[in-house]
Design an enzyme around this catalytic site. Structure first.
Site, PDB file in Angstrom:
ATOM      1  N   LYS A  66      -2.993  15.030 -29.390  1.00 47.18           N
ATOM      2  CA  LYS A  66      -2.862  13.639 -28.932  1.00 47.18           C
ATOM      3  C   LYS A  66      -2.386  12.815 -30.115  1.00 47.18           C
ATOM      4  O   LYS A  66      -3.003  12.843 -31.191  1.00 47.18           O
ATOM      5  CB  LYS A  66      -4.184  13.077 -28.415  1.00 47.18           C
ATOM      6  CG  LYS A  66      -4.029  11.604 -27.992  1.00 47.18           C
ATOM      7  CD  LYS A  66      -5.201  11.084 -27.223  1.00 47.18           C
ATOM      8  CE  LYS A  66      -6.286  10.600 -28.131  1.00 47.18           C
ATOM      9  NZ  LYS A  66      -7.334   9.871 -27.388  1.00 47.18           N
ATOM     10  N   HIS A 136     -11.974  -3.052 -23.953  1.00 47.82           N
ATOM     11  CA  HIS A 136     -11.328  -2.258 -22.903  1.00 47.82           C
ATOM     12  C   HIS A 136     -12.176  -1.062 -22.462  1.00 47.82           C
ATOM     13  O   HIS A 136     -12.265  -0.752 -21.280  1.00 47.82           O
ATOM     14  CB  HIS A 136      -9.965  -1.777 -23.411  1.00 47.82           C
ATOM     15  CG  HIS A 136      -9.216  -0.963 -22.403  1.00 47.82           C
ATOM     16  ND1 HIS A 136      -8.678  -1.512 -21.262  1.00 47.82           N
ATOM     17  CD2 HIS A 136      -8.954   0.364 -22.344  1.00 47.82           C
ATOM     18  CE1 HIS A 136      -8.094  -0.568 -20.558  1.00 47.82           C
ATOM     19  NE2 HIS A 136      -8.252   0.579 -21.188  1.00 47.82           N
ATOM     20  N   GLN A 137     -12.797  -0.385 -23.438  1.00 48.98           N
ATOM     21  CA  GLN A 137     -13.539   0.842 -23.102  1.00 48.98           C
ATOM     22  C   GLN A 137     -14.864   0.565 -22.399  1.00 48.98           C
ATOM     23  O   GLN A 137     -15.400   1.450 -21.713  1.00 48.98           O
ATOM     24  CB  GLN A 137     -13.853   1.660 -24.371  1.00 48.98           C
ATOM     25  CG  GLN A 137     -12.661   1.991 -25.240  1.00 48.98           C
ATOM     26  CD  GLN A 137     -11.710   2.973 -24.584  1.00 48.98           C
ATOM     27  OE1 GLN A 137     -12.126   3.836 -23.811  1.00 48.98           O
ATOM     28  NE2 GLN A 137     -10.431   2.837 -24.861  1.00 48.98           N
ATOM     29  N   SER A 197     -15.325  -2.011 -32.201  1.00 50.56           N
ATOM     30  CA  SER A 197     -14.490  -1.600 -33.334  1.00 50.56           C
ATOM     31  C   SER A 197     -15.029  -2.206 -34.621  1.00 50.56           C
ATOM     32  O   SER A 197     -14.286  -2.517 -35.540  1.00 50.56           O
ATOM     33  CB  SER A 197     -13.042  -2.040 -33.093  1.00 50.56           C
ATOM     34  OG  SER A 197     -13.002  -3.430 -32.815  1.00 50.56           O
ATOM     35  N   MET A 217     -20.223   5.256 -29.480  1.00 50.07           N
ATOM     36  CA  MET A 217     -18.883   5.714 -29.136  1.00 50.07           C
ATOM     37  C   MET A 217     -17.767   4.994 -29.885  1.00 50.07           C
ATOM     38  O   MET A 217     -16.615   5.419 -29.835  1.00 50.07           O
ATOM     39  CB  MET A 217     -18.650   5.532 -27.622  1.00 50.07           C
ATOM     40  CG  MET A 217     -19.712   6.175 -26.737  1.00 50.07           C
ATOM     41  SD  MET A 217     -19.961   7.931 -27.043  1.00 50.07           S
ATOM     42  CE  MET A 217     -18.392   8.618 -26.576  1.00 50.07           C
ATOM     43  N   THR A 219     -17.352   4.258 -33.250  1.00 52.14           N
ATOM     44  CA  THR A 219     -16.961   4.656 -34.607  1.00 52.14           C
ATOM     45  C   THR A 219     -16.216   5.978 -34.579  1.00 52.14           C
ATOM     46  O   THR A 219     -16.815   7.034 -34.363  1.00 52.14           O
ATOM     47  CB  THR A 219     -18.205   4.740 -35.514  1.00 52.14           C
ATOM     48  OG1 THR A 219     -18.785   3.437 -35.577  1.00 52.14           O
ATOM     49  CG2 THR A 219     -17.833   5.184 -36.918  1.00 52.14           C
ATOM     50  N   LYS A 224     -15.562   2.426 -40.020  1.00 45.73           N
ATOM     51  CA  LYS A 224     -16.156   1.715 -38.878  1.00 45.73           C
ATOM     52  C   LYS A 224     -17.659   2.006 -38.857  1.00 45.73           C
ATOM     53  O   LYS A 224     -18.102   3.064 -39.334  1.00 45.73           O
ATOM     54  CB  LYS A 224     -15.541   2.187 -37.564  1.00 45.73           C
ATOM     55  CG  LYS A 224     -14.147   1.655 -37.288  1.00 45.73           C
ATOM     56  CD  LYS A 224     -13.744   2.013 -35.864  1.00 45.73           C
ATOM     57  CE  LYS A 224     -12.284   1.792 -35.611  1.00 45.73           C
ATOM     58  NZ  LYS A 224     -11.869   2.319 -34.310  1.00 45.73           N
ATOM     59  N   GLY A 290     -20.380  10.038 -30.708  1.00 46.54           N
ATOM     60  CA  GLY A 290     -19.150  10.452 -30.006  1.00 46.54           C
ATOM     61  C   GLY A 290     -17.927  10.058 -30.802  1.00 46.54           C
ATOM     62  O   GLY A 290     -17.501   8.901 -30.782  1.00 46.54           O
TER      63      GLY A 290
HETATM   64  P1  NAD Z   1     -11.095  -3.393 -27.819  1.00 51.80           P
HETATM   65  O1  NAD Z   1     -10.195  -3.842 -28.904  1.00 51.80           O
HETATM   66  O2  NAD Z   1     -10.687  -3.572 -26.411  1.00 51.80           O
HETATM   67  O3  NAD Z   1     -12.533  -4.089 -28.013  1.00 51.80           O
HETATM   68  C1  NAD Z   1     -13.125  -4.148 -29.290  1.00 51.80           C
HETATM   69  C2  NAD Z   1     -14.601  -4.456 -29.144  1.00 51.80           C
HETATM   70  O4  NAD Z   1     -15.201  -4.508 -30.456  1.00 51.80           O
HETATM   71  C3  NAD Z   1     -14.897  -5.784 -28.503  1.00 51.80           C
HETATM   72  O5  NAD Z   1     -16.114  -5.688 -27.803  1.00 51.80           O
HETATM   73  C4  NAD Z   1     -15.037  -6.710 -29.709  1.00 51.80           C
HETATM   74  O6  NAD Z   1     -15.784  -7.880 -29.415  1.00 51.80           O
HETATM   75  C5  NAD Z   1     -15.801  -5.793 -30.626  1.00 51.80           C
HETATM   76  N1  NAD Z   1     -15.690  -6.167 -32.044  1.00 51.80           N
HETATM   77  C6  NAD Z   1     -14.550  -6.416 -32.734  1.00 51.80           C
HETATM   78  N2  NAD Z   1     -14.853  -6.712 -34.020  1.00 51.80           N
HETATM   79  C7  NAD Z   1     -16.204  -6.610 -34.137  1.00 51.80           C
HETATM   80  C8  NAD Z   1     -17.108  -6.791 -35.200  1.00 51.80           C
HETATM   81  N3  NAD Z   1     -16.692  -7.156 -36.426  1.00 51.80           N
HETATM   82  N4  NAD Z   1     -18.437  -6.607 -34.964  1.00 51.80           N
HETATM   83  C9  NAD Z   1     -18.882  -6.261 -33.722  1.00 51.80           C
HETATM   84  N5  NAD Z   1     -18.052  -6.089 -32.668  1.00 51.80           N
HETATM   85  C10 NAD Z   1     -16.739  -6.260 -32.874  1.00 51.80           C
HETATM   86  O7  NAD Z   1     -11.423  -1.868 -28.143  1.00 51.80           O
HETATM   87  P2  NAD Z   1     -11.826  -0.706 -27.148  1.00 51.80           P
HETATM   88  O8  NAD Z   1     -10.610  -0.056 -26.618  1.00 51.80           O
HETATM   89  O9  NAD Z   1     -12.873  -1.192 -26.205  1.00 51.80           O
HETATM   90  O10 NAD Z   1     -12.465   0.341 -28.197  1.00 51.80           O
HETATM   91  C11 NAD Z   1     -13.705   0.049 -28.814  1.00 51.80           C
HETATM   92  C12 NAD Z   1     -13.932   1.034 -29.943  1.00 51.80           C
HETATM   93  O11 NAD Z   1     -14.042   2.359 -29.405  1.00 51.80           O
HETATM   94  C13 NAD Z   1     -12.790   1.113 -30.973  1.00 51.80           C
HETATM   95  O12 NAD Z   1     -13.361   1.213 -32.258  1.00 51.80           O
HETATM   96  C14 NAD Z   1     -12.089   2.390 -30.622  1.00 51.80           C
HETATM   97  O13 NAD Z   1     -11.402   2.954 -31.714  1.00 51.80           O
HETATM   98  C15 NAD Z   1     -13.250   3.236 -30.177  1.00 51.80           C
HETATM   99  N6  NAD Z   1     -12.908   4.396 -29.343  1.00 51.80           N
HETATM  100  C16 NAD Z   1     -13.565   5.542 -29.590  1.00 51.80           C
HETATM  101  C17 NAD Z   1     -13.281   6.663 -28.837  1.00 51.80           C
HETATM  102  C18 NAD Z   1     -14.047   7.921 -29.081  1.00 51.80           C
HETATM  103  O14 NAD Z   1     -13.673   8.967 -28.578  1.00 51.80           O
HETATM  104  N7  NAD Z   1     -15.135   7.879 -29.786  1.00 51.80           N
HETATM  105  C19 NAD Z   1     -12.298   6.621 -27.841  1.00 51.80           C
HETATM  106  C20 NAD Z   1     -11.676   5.407 -27.589  1.00 51.80           C
HETATM  107  C21 NAD Z   1     -11.996   4.289 -28.339  1.00 51.80           C
END
Ligand code: NAD
Length: 319
Positions: A66, A136-137, A197, A217, A219, A224, A290
């Site tokens: 990916k 988004h997640q 994030s 999930m 980090t 992060k 995760g």
């Molecule tokens: P997004 O950009 O849509 O949302 C980001 C989220 O983080 C929001 O809730 C925002 O308010 C919050 N946020 C941003 N800065 C912050 C801070 N300083 N302190 C606390 N909260 C903060 O992102 P998303 O698509 O929902 O993804 C969220 C996280 O999940 C990302 O870090 C992404 O990389 C991670 N992710 C992990 C996996 C995995 O397999 N583990 C898969 C997909 C995404």
């Protein structure tokens, strides 16, 4: 080679498909049939991250990668911040098999992994779901968690409170009461999903009651952090892949601070194949780190490709 574009994925792969495919990939990893290759992850500047997650599943005959990352400026352009594509190859010949849109698949497989952890590690009578994060997640996480426990209500915290109503709408769709709460009230939760994030811990040990299950999930990169290292160290820690947990996962901080030994982290696949009992008692805090592994991406992409072929969908470019 079949191209399965992003717009087609929703009609090909369900959350249930993702749950089954990710479960099978956890088990294949635990049996030693499948392994992930080292992750490549690069900072592109201005908060953009790009990289590659890849692996080989001998039993499932899947080889691939990916390619994608996190582009925080996308939301302002009407795009989701995660952008990715999955490439599948024939493990015997190396010839390309498919190119598959990876955005929805990433959300489905990440939510599935979290839900599998909740299913196996949370107390059976869990009633209150806590969510830290509302991007988004988060909605995918809420839907998937609701499939494995009969939650009676959802509480949520987000650094940016204006994002919470969208998550509340998902709870309403599921018929679950939803309340925005300060972090201190996460003590009411039986299960907590963190999906932000954030670069620094938000959820502290004092915010979590004994017996809670946490699916951490968000980090997935060095630097992060969502959870206080002392909380990680006090929990029984499970993960998708130990090598990723200690380097790019939530455990990187507790391990780096010498509070947790990598040898204490249990692959969730060990629980799925019966090699590890999982939760030991009702008071224990269990924590699933995760990190997201390439094999999960390949597993759900393979479902998309199989469905597309069955239905004569996708664009066959004949390579
Ligand atoms: P997004 O950009 O849509 O949302 C980001 C989220 O983080 C929001 O809730 C925002 O308010 C919050 N946020 C941003 N800065 C912050 C801070 N300083 N302190 C606390 N909260 C903060 O992102 P998303 O698509 O929902 O993804 C969220 C996280 O999940 C990302 O870090 C992404 O990389 C991670 N992710 C992990 C996996 C995995 O397999 N583990 C898969 C997909 C995404």
């Amino acid at each position: 080679m079949l191209i399965v574009p992003e717009a087609m994925i929703a009609s090909l792969v369900t959350p249930e498909d993702a749950f089954d495919a990710v479960k099978a990939s956890f088990a294949a990893m635990a049996r030693g049939d499948a392994y992930n290759f080292p992750v490549v992850r690069e900072a592109l500047g201005e908060g953009r991250q790009y990289g590659f997650k890849s692996g080989l599943d001998r039993a499932g005959a899947q080889l691939g990668v990916k390619a994608g990352g996190y582009f925080p400026g996308n939301a302002a352009k009407g795009l989701i911040n995660h952008q990715s594509s999955v490439f599948l190859f024939d493990p015997e010949t190396g010839r390309p098999v498919a190119m598959v849109g990876g955005n929805l698949l990433t959300a489905l497989r990440t939510a599935a992994a979290s839900a599998i952890a909740i299913d196996r590690l949370a107390r059976p009578e869990a009633e209150v779901l806590g969510i830290v994060g509302a991007g988004h997640q988060a909605g995918f996480q809420l839907r998937a968690a609701a499939r494995v426990r009969r939650f009676r209500r959802v509480i949520a915290w987000n650094l940016h409170p204006e994002m919470l109503p969208k998550l509340g709408a998902v709870a309403a769709e599921l018929g679950l009461p939803f309340e925005a709460v300060p972090l201190e009230r996460m003590r009411e939760a039986d299960v907590i999903v963190t999906i932000t994030s954030s670069p620094a811990a938000s959820l502290m040990a004092a915010h979590v009651a004994p017996g809670t299950h946490l699916s951490c999930m968000g980090t997935d990169t060095r630097g992060k952090q969502e959870v206080e290292p002392a909380l990680v160290a006090s929990a029984s820690v499970f993960t998708d892949e130990v090598a990723q947990s200690v380097s790019i996962g939530e455990a990187q901080h507790a391990v780096g601070a010498g509070l947790l030994d990598a040898s204490a982290i249990v692959p969730l696949g060990d629980v799925l194949i019966g090699r590890h009992p999982g939760r030991g008692n009702a008071e224990e805090i269990t924590l699933y780190d995760g990190t997201g592994v390439g094999l999960q991406d390949l597993a759900v992409a393979a479902v998309a490709v199989a469905r597309a072929r069955e239905r004569g969908l996708g664009i066959d470019v004949g390579v």
